[in-house]
Every structure is written in structure tokens, then in C-alpha cells.
Design a protein around this motif. Structure first.
Motif, PDB file in Angstrom:
ATOM      1  N   ARG A 182       0.840  -1.200   0.000  1.00  0.00           N
ATOM      2  CA  ARG A 182       0.000   0.000   0.000  1.00  0.00           C
ATOM      3  C   ARG A 182       0.873   1.247   0.000  1.00  0.00           C
ATOM      4  O   ARG A 182       1.859   1.323   0.735  1.00  0.00           O
ATOM      5  CB  ARG A 182      -0.933   0.026   1.220  1.00  0.00           C
ATOM      6  N   LEU A 183       0.487   2.214  -0.813  1.00  0.00           N
ATOM      7  CA  LEU A 183       1.148   3.509  -0.849  1.00  0.00           C
ATOM      8  C   LEU A 183       0.170   4.536  -0.287  1.00  0.00           C
ATOM      9  O   LEU A 183      -0.941   4.706  -0.799  1.00  0.00           O
ATOM     10  CB  LEU A 183       1.525   3.890  -2.285  1.00  0.00           C
ATOM     11  N   TYR A 184       0.582   5.214   0.792  1.00  0.00           N
ATOM     12  CA  TYR A 184      -0.248   6.222   1.442  1.00  0.00           C
ATOM     13  C   TYR A 184       0.221   7.597   0.971  1.00  0.00           C
ATOM     14  O   TYR A 184       1.419   7.896   1.011  1.00  0.00           O
ATOM     15  CB  TYR A 184      -0.134   6.107   2.961  1.00  0.00           C
ATOM     16  N   VAL A 185      -0.726   8.440   0.543  1.00  0.00           N
ATOM     17  CA  VAL A 185      -0.377   9.713  -0.084  1.00  0.00           C
ATOM     18  C   VAL A 185      -1.198  10.847   0.516  1.00  0.00           C
ATOM     19  O   VAL A 185      -2.436  10.777   0.546  1.00  0.00           O
ATOM     20  CB  VAL A 185      -0.624   9.666  -1.612  1.00  0.00           C
ATOM     21  N   ALA A 186      -0.527  11.895   0.984  1.00  0.00           N
ATOM     22  CA  ALA A 186      -1.213  13.105   1.445  1.00  0.00           C
ATOM     23  C   ALA A 186      -1.630  13.919   0.221  1.00  0.00           C
ATOM     24  O   ALA A 186      -0.809  14.237  -0.631  1.00  0.00           O
ATOM     25  CB  ALA A 186      -0.284  13.931   2.334  1.00  0.00           C
ATOM     26  N   ASP A 187      -2.921  14.272   0.155  1.00  0.00           N
ATOM     27  CA  ASP A 187      -3.458  14.909  -1.053  1.00  0.00           C
ATOM     28  C   ASP A 187      -4.472  15.992  -0.678  1.00  0.00           C
ATOM     29  O   ASP A 187      -5.689  15.734  -0.657  1.00  0.00           O
ATOM     30  CB  ASP A 187      -4.093  13.836  -1.942  1.00  0.00           C
ATOM     31  N   LEU A 188      -3.978  17.180  -0.358  1.00  0.00           N
ATOM     32  CA  LEU A 188      -4.773  18.337   0.048  1.00  0.00           C
ATOM     33  C   LEU A 188      -5.577  18.040   1.318  1.00  0.00           C
ATOM     34  O   LEU A 188      -5.079  18.183   2.422  1.00  0.00           O
ATOM     35  CB  LEU A 188      -5.668  18.822  -1.085  1.00  0.00           C
ATOM     36  N   ASN A 189      -6.837  17.621   1.179  1.00  0.00           N
ATOM     37  CA  ASN A 189      -7.686  17.364   2.354  1.00  0.00           C
ATOM     38  C   ASN A 189      -7.955  15.884   2.559  1.00  0.00           C
ATOM     39  O   ASN A 189      -8.826  15.509   3.337  1.00  0.00           O
ATOM     40  CB  ASN A 189      -9.022  18.111   2.222  1.00  0.00           C
ATOM     41  N   THR A 190      -7.210  15.041   1.865  1.00  0.00           N
ATOM     42  CA  THR A 190      -7.418  13.596   1.982  1.00  0.00           C
ATOM     43  C   THR A 190      -6.079  12.860   2.062  1.00  0.00           C
ATOM     44  O   THR A 190      -5.032  13.390   1.701  1.00  0.00           O
ATOM     45  CB  THR A 190      -8.199  13.031   0.776  1.00  0.00           C
ATOM     46  N   VAL A 191      -6.161  11.633   2.512  1.00  0.00           N
ATOM     47  CA  VAL A 191      -5.064  10.682   2.391  1.00  0.00           C
ATOM     48  C   VAL A 191      -5.559   9.541   1.522  1.00  0.00           C
ATOM     49  O   VAL A 191      -6.581   8.908   1.837  1.00  0.00           O
ATOM     50  CB  VAL A 191      -4.595  10.156   3.753  1.00  0.00           C
ATOM     51  N   ALA A 192      -4.876   9.325   0.409  1.00  0.00           N
ATOM     52  CA  ALA A 192      -5.252   8.251  -0.511  1.00  0.00           C
ATOM     53  C   ALA A 192      -4.432   7.005  -0.202  1.00  0.00           C
ATOM     54  O   ALA A 192      -3.242   7.091   0.096  1.00  0.00           O
ATOM     55  CB  ALA A 192      -5.028   8.692  -1.957  1.00  0.00           C
ATOM     56  N   VAL A 193      -5.082   5.847  -0.297  1.00  0.00           N
ATOM     57  CA  VAL A 193      -4.412   4.559  -0.125  1.00  0.00           C
ATOM     58  C   VAL A 193      -4.400   3.874  -1.484  1.00  0.00           C
ATOM     59  O   VAL A 193      -5.465   3.587  -2.049  1.00  0.00           O
ATOM     60  CB  VAL A 193      -5.123   3.682   0.924  1.00  0.00           C
ATOM     61  N   ILE A 194      -3.208   3.621  -2.005  1.00  0.00           N
ATOM     62  CA  ILE A 194      -3.059   3.129  -3.369  1.00  0.00           C
ATOM     63  C   ILE A 194      -2.463   1.722  -3.358  1.00  0.00           C
ATOM     64  O   ILE A 194      -1.536   1.423  -2.596  1.00  0.00           O
ATOM     65  CB  ILE A 194      -2.148   4.083  -4.176  1.00  0.00           C
ATOM     66  N   ASP A 195      -2.996   0.864  -4.207  1.00  0.00           N
ATOM     67  CA  ASP A 195      -2.495  -0.496  -4.380  1.00  0.00           C
ATOM     68  C   ASP A 195      -1.209  -0.436  -5.211  1.00  0.00           C
ATOM     69  O   ASP A 195      -1.227  -0.007  -6.361  1.00  0.00           O
ATOM     70  CB  ASP A 195      -3.548  -1.340  -5.094  1.00  0.00           C
ATOM     71  N   THR A 196      -0.076  -0.882  -4.640  1.00  0.00           N
ATOM     72  CA  THR A 196       1.184  -0.784  -5.382  1.00  0.00           C
ATOM     73  C   THR A 196       1.256  -1.763  -6.548  1.00  0.00           C
ATOM     74  O   THR A 196       2.085  -1.615  -7.439  1.00  0.00           O
ATOM     75  CB  THR A 196       2.391  -1.014  -4.454  1.00  0.00           C
ATOM     76  N   ALA A 197       0.382  -2.761  -6.565  1.00  0.00           N
ATOM     77  CA  ALA A 197       0.376  -3.714  -7.672  1.00  0.00           C
ATOM     78  C   ALA A 197      -0.304  -3.152  -8.909  1.00  0.00           C
ATOM     79  O   ALA A 197       0.060  -3.496 -10.043  1.00  0.00           O
ATOM     80  CB  ALA A 197      -0.310  -5.010  -7.244  1.00  0.00           C
ATOM     81  N   THR A 198      -1.293  -2.265  -8.704  1.00  0.00           N
ATOM     82  CA  THR A 198      -2.108  -1.794  -9.830  1.00  0.00           C
ATOM     83  C   THR A 198      -2.099  -0.278 -10.024  1.00  0.00           C
ATOM     84  O   THR A 198      -2.441   0.199 -11.106  1.00  0.00           O
ATOM     85  CB  THR A 198      -3.560  -2.238  -9.637  1.00  0.00           C
ATOM     86  N   GLY A 199      -1.797   0.486  -8.984  1.00  0.00           N
ATOM     87  CA  GLY A 199      -1.917   1.943  -9.054  1.00  0.00           C
ATOM     88  C   GLY A 199      -3.319   2.435  -8.782  1.00  0.00           C
ATOM     89  O   GLY A 199      -3.582   3.641  -8.850  1.00  0.00           O
ATOM     90  N   ASP A 200      -4.233   1.527  -8.437  1.00  0.00           N
ATOM     91  CA  ASP A 200      -5.609   1.919  -8.151  1.00  0.00           C
ATOM     92  C   ASP A 200      -5.724   2.511  -6.743  1.00  0.00           C
ATOM     93  O   ASP A 200      -5.064   2.044  -5.804  1.00  0.00           O
ATOM     94  CB  ASP A 200      -6.540   0.710  -8.241  1.00  0.00           C
ATOM     95  N   VAL A 201      -6.591   3.522  -6.611  1.00  0.00           N
ATOM     96  CA  VAL A 201      -6.887   4.096  -5.300  1.00  0.00           C
ATOM     97  C   VAL A 201      -7.894   3.188  -4.610  1.00  0.00           C
ATOM     98  O   VAL A 201      -9.023   3.036  -5.063  1.00  0.00           O
ATOM     99  CB  VAL A 201      -7.427   5.530  -5.417  1.00  0.00           C
ATOM    100  N   LEU A 202      -7.475   2.580  -3.495  1.00  0.00           N
ATOM    101  CA  LEU A 202      -8.323   1.629  -2.790  1.00  0.00           C
ATOM    102  C   LEU A 202      -9.224   2.294  -1.767  1.00  0.00           C
ATOM    103  O   LEU A 202     -10.326   1.827  -1.491  1.00  0.00           O
ATOM    104  CB  LEU A 202      -7.451   0.588  -2.075  1.00  0.00           C
ATOM    105  N   ASN A 203      -8.728   3.389  -1.176  1.00  0.00           N
ATOM    106  CA  ASN A 203      -9.484   4.051  -0.126  1.00  0.00           C
ATOM    107  C   ASN A 203      -9.037   5.500  -0.037  1.00  0.00           C
ATOM    108  O   ASN A 203      -7.936   5.858  -0.454  1.00  0.00           O
ATOM    109  CB  ASN A 203      -9.253   3.354   1.219  1.00  0.00           C
ATOM    110  N   THR A 204      -9.901   6.340   0.522  1.00  0.00           N
ATOM    111  CA  THR A 204      -9.592   7.750   0.723  1.00  0.00           C
ATOM    112  C   THR A 204     -10.092   8.175   2.091  1.00  0.00           C
ATOM    113  O   THR A 204     -11.258   7.960   2.424  1.00  0.00           O
ATOM    114  CB  THR A 204     -10.259   8.627  -0.358  1.00  0.00           C
ATOM    115  N   TYR A 205      -9.219   8.749   2.903  1.00  0.00           N
ATOM    116  CA  TYR A 205      -9.573   9.253   4.220  1.00  0.00           C
ATOM    117  C   TYR A 205      -9.654  10.780   4.148  1.00  0.00           C
ATOM    118  O   TYR A 205      -8.709  11.432   3.698  1.00  0.00           O
ATOM    119  CB  TYR A 205      -8.529   8.850   5.255  1.00  0.00           C
ATOM    120  N   THR A 206     -10.746  11.332   4.579  1.00  0.00           N
ATOM    121  CA  THR A 206     -10.986  12.767   4.451  1.00  0.00           C
ATOM    122  C   THR A 206     -10.748  13.479   5.774  1.00  0.00           C
ATOM    123  O   THR A 206     -11.267  13.070   6.816  1.00  0.00           O
ATOM    124  CB  THR A 206     -12.425  13.042   3.972  1.00  0.00           C
TER     125      THR A 206
END
Length: 299
Positions: free
Chosen positions: A116-140
Motif C-alpha cells: 500500500r502507498l499512502y499519499v497526502a493529497d490536500l484534504n485527503t489521504v489516498a491509499v493506493i495499491d502498489t500492484a495496480t496503481g488503483d486508489v483503494l481508499n480515501t480518508y478525508t
């Protein structure tokens, strides 16, 4: 206040580490740590291959490097939705996929753990699958928090800690995605930015020009160094001797645990944003915020 030593950037950059501390790499128990180290530019990604890279991190499991691209559009681009993305590079700086993970706004600090790749993105934290690049979850984040900057992931508690450079707080995000304030004592700091997880402590930017450490378990705070010029951005531990610290203006420092600060780089990157160090590669990775990543070998 520490003694700040400046060096000139050439093909090789020399810097001195504080004495009396043990290196973690290849030392016999009877050997004394070397006093001098050098940074040598190893590679840089292709000019124009990226678009406003703000943060960079090595994924040793998948043997790739991720770069968060703000994709700046106009004024104050760092803090607005620009349609940012994550790029994937190989371990020699070749851009494998420029827009590997998309659907982001202005992504900045990253942490990688267990696919999992966790990314700070303005008002959210995105959780990305490192196998696919898909955003699996977003924390607001809570209302009014839209300057999330750097983050770390603590696998011992399945917890994310993320800084907010406008509110000047550090949030704690539990496994359910719930935000709570973890630390807010640096309200006078111009920007709460860089974070680094070091065991049970988080190393962080403190009041202006300071690097501090806060205990996760009891909240106690200690000062590692003060008087660092500029706007501190990235923080990454080298070994038991100290830390690499970047200043947004284009400077990278070595901050020793003995309080000595040495200027390593001051003229090469256009901007030295959220740096990271890969012990696996023995590379200091520096995003210049314009269009490339520069890698330095630590010799």
C-alpha cells in the motif's frame, strides 16, 4: 545553537558527521565511525519527465521509486486541485509510467507499507495499491484542513500520522480512517511539514528552524537541532548518526544527533522538496519540484 558548516557542491560533496556516534553500516565493534562522508550524484530522471514532483520514495519490495506530482497549474498550485498523479520510476531513474496512479489533486508526502502507498493529497489521504496503481481508499480530513503535507505509516498500530501545513497540527488516522489531533504544540511554526517515523517516535519539523522528536507513547518532545535556515520540508534518517533534512529553497542538510548541521547541497536542485533516503540503494533521492528526481550515492 549549532555550528553550521557550509560546503561547495561539486561533482562530489563532502560533509563531516559528528564524532562519538556509531555507524550502522559494516563497522566492526572495535572500529571508530568515519568522520567524513561524500555525496556523489548518481543519476537524474529525464528533464521534463515529471511535472512538479514534490515527494519521492523507494519501494524496496517492488524495486521501484514513486514520485508524487503536483502537476502545477497557475498560482498557488501546490494547494489546489491540479489533477495530480503518482509516477513510477525504476531504480536508475527511468520513468516507467508517468501517470501510474491518477485521480489525485496535488499529492505530496508518501509512505509505503505491505503493498500500500499512502499519499497526502490536500484534504485527503489516498491509499493506493502498489500492484495496480488503483486508489483503494480515501480518508478525508476534518473541515478546514486542506493543506495535508507529509505523512508516515506506523505498522505496529496500523496508524497514519499526517501533517497539516496550514493548521500546523499533526493528525492521527486510525485503521477506520478517523482523524484526531495528535500534536499541535508548534502553532507558531510557519509550516508543519516533514515527518519521519523512528521506532516509537516521530521526527518532525518544529518551531521555525527546528527539528524535534515526539514520543508516540507518552507525547514527550525533545529538540534535536535548532537554527536551521530556510523552510524545512523533508526529513529522513540516514543512520544512528543523524538525518537528511531538506529546505524548500534548494538546500539539503545533514543534521547530526549531536546538534551539528552541515549544508550538503545548495545549488543543484531548483527546489529540494520532500526527500527520502533508501538504505537498500544507498541513495539520497531529491525531488527538485520542477521536472525531475536527482539521486546521490552516499559514499
Amino acid at each position: 545553537i549549532m555550528n553550521v558548516k557550509k560546503t561547495q557542491l561539486a561533482a562530489t560533496i563532502a560533509f563531516t558527521l559528528g564524532g562519538g556516534l556509531n555507524f550502522a553500516h559494516g563497522l566492526d565493534s572495535n572500529e571508530q565511525p568515519q568522520k567524513a562522508k561524500t555525496l556523489t550524484q548518481s543519476w537524474q530522471s529525464n528533464d521534463g519527465g515529471l511535472n512538479g514532483p514534490e515527494s519521492v520514495i523507494h519501494d524496496s519490495l517492488n524495486r521501484v521509486i514513486y514520485a508524487s506530482n503536483i502537476n502545477p497549474q497557475g498560482r498557488r498550485a501546490a494547494w489546489k486541485d491540479n489533477g495530480g498523479f503518482i509516477s513510477k520510476l525504476d531504480e536508475n531513474g527511468l520513468v516507467l509510467e508517468k501517470e501510474w496512479a491518477t485521480g489525485l489533486k496535488a499529492p505530496k508526502g508518501m509512505a509505503v507499507n505491505d503493498g500500500r502507498l499512502y499519499v497526502a493529497d490536500l484534504n485527503t489521504v489516498a491509499v493506493i495499491d502498489t500492484a495496480t496503481g488503483d486508489v483503494l481508499n480515501t480518508y478525508t480530513a476534518p473541515d478546514g484542513s486542506d493543506h495535508l503535507n507529509d505523512l508516515v505509516f506506523d505498522p505496529s498500530s496500523d496508524t497514519v500520522y499526517v501533517s497539516d501545513s496550514d493548521q500546523n497540527v499533526i493528525y492521527k488516522i486510525d485503521s477506520a480512517g478517523t482523524f484526531s489531533v495528535f500534536y499541535e504544540a508548534e502553532k507558531r511554526s510557519p509550516n508543519q511539514s516533514g515527518l519521519y517515523l523512528d521506532g516509537d517516535s516521530i521526527i518532525m519539523t518544529g518551531s521555525e528552524g527546528a527539528i524535534k522528536s515526539i514520543s508516540i507513547s507518552d507525547g514527550s518532545v525533545s529538540t534535536i537541532a535548532e537554527g536551521i535556515a530556510g523552510r524545512i520540508d523533508g526529513i529522513w534518517k540516514y543512520n544512528s548518526t543523524g538525518l537528511f533534512v531538506s529546505d524548500w529553497r534548494g538546500t539539503v542538510y545533514f543534521v547530526g544527533y549531536d546538534g551539528v548541521v552541515s549544508e550538503l547541497i545548495s545549488t543543484d536542485p531548483v527546489r529540494s522538496a520532500d526527500i527520502s533516503y533508501s538504505g537498500t540503494l544507498n541513495k539520497l533521492l531529491v525531488p527538485d519540484f520542477k521536472d525531475k528526481i536527482i539521486a546521490y550515492s552516499v559514499n
